[in-house]
Scaffold this motif. Structure first.
Motif, short mmCIF file in Angstrom:
data_model
loop_
_atom_site.label_atom_id
_atom_site.label_comp_id
_atom_site.label_asym_id
_atom_site.label_seq_id
_atom_site.Cartn_x
_atom_site.Cartn_y
_atom_site.Cartn_z
N ILE A 1 7.44 -4.73 7.49
CA ILE A 1 8.18 -4.25 8.67
C ILE A 1 9.65 -4.58 8.60
N GLY A 2 10.06 -5.40 7.64
CA GLY A 2 11.47 -5.75 7.51
C GLY A 2 11.75 -6.37 6.15
N ARG A 3 12.91 -6.06 5.63
CA ARG A 3 13.33 -6.59 4.34
C ARG A 3 14.01 -7.94 4.49
N ALA A 4 14.01 -8.70 3.42
CA ALA A 4 14.68 -9.98 3.40
C ALA A 4 16.17 -9.79 3.63
N HIS B 1 0.82 -1.21 0.00
CA HIS B 1 0.00 0.00 0.00
C HIS B 1 0.86 1.27 0.00
N ASP B 2 2.07 1.20 0.58
CA ASP B 2 2.95 2.38 0.65
C ASP B 2 3.92 2.45 -0.53
N ASN B 3 3.64 1.69 -1.60
CA ASN B 3 4.41 1.69 -2.85
C ASN B 3 5.77 1.01 -2.78
N GLN B 4 6.07 0.28 -1.72
CA GLN B 4 7.30 -0.50 -1.67
C GLN B 4 7.05 -1.84 -2.38
N ASP B 5 8.08 -2.33 -3.07
CA ASP B 5 7.95 -3.59 -3.79
C ASP B 5 7.77 -4.76 -2.84
N VAL B 6 6.89 -5.69 -3.22
CA VAL B 6 6.74 -6.94 -2.48
C VAL B 6 7.85 -7.86 -2.95
N ARG B 7 8.64 -8.37 -2.02
CA ARG B 7 9.76 -9.25 -2.36
C ARG B 7 9.75 -10.48 -1.47
N LEU B 8 10.30 -11.55 -2.01
CA LEU B 8 10.43 -12.78 -1.23
C LEU B 8 11.26 -12.53 0.03
N GLY B 9 10.83 -13.12 1.12
CA GLY B 9 11.56 -13.01 2.38
C GLY B 9 11.21 -11.78 3.19
#
Length: 100
Positions: A94-97, A4-12
Motif C-alpha cells: 500500500i506504500g513504498r519506502a 502478487h501484482d508483480n511489484q518488487d518486494v523492497r525493504l521499508g
C-alpha cells in the motif's frame, strides 16, 4: 521477490495483511532471499541469521500499529512485533519506502 501484482518486494514497503479482526498495516523489515534488513533488534537479527529460519521466498514484517496478535493470556507465550510471512495474494503493498 514480487508481490502478487508483480511489484518488487523492497525493504521499508508498507503492506496490509488480513488478520482475524481485519486488515493490519506493517512494514517490510527483512528479505528472505538475501537477508537484507532495516534496523532490527540485534538479538532478533542474530537469531534469524544463525538459525537460518527465514525462507528465501519469505519476509519479516513489523507491525505499525498495535500488534494484532498481542494477548495477555499467561497460558501462551508472548508475541513480538515481528512476523514471518510468505508473499501471498493476501499481502498487499500500500506504500513504498521513503528512501526509494
Amino acid at each position: 521477490m514480487e508481490y502478487h501484482d508483480n511489484q518488487d518486494v523492497r525493504l521499508g514497503g508498507i503492506v496490509e495483511l488480513g488478520m482475524p479482526d481485519g486488515r493490519e498495516k506493517a512494514r517490510v523489515v527483512m528479505l528472505g532471499d538475501d537477508y537484507k534488513h532495516l534496523e532490527l533488534e540485534a538479538s532478533f537479527e542474530s537469531w534469524v541469521k544463525k538459525d537460518k529460519i527465514l525462507k528465501s521466498d519469505s519476509i519479516v514484517i513489523e507491525w505499525l500499529g498495535k500488534n494484532p496478535l498481542a494477548h495477555s493470556d499467561p497460558n501462551y507465550a508472548l508475541v513480538g512485533n515481528y512476523l514471518f510471512t510468505g508473499v501471498s495474494a493476501d499481502l498487499k503493498l500500500i506504500g513504498r519506502a521513503r528512501h526509494e
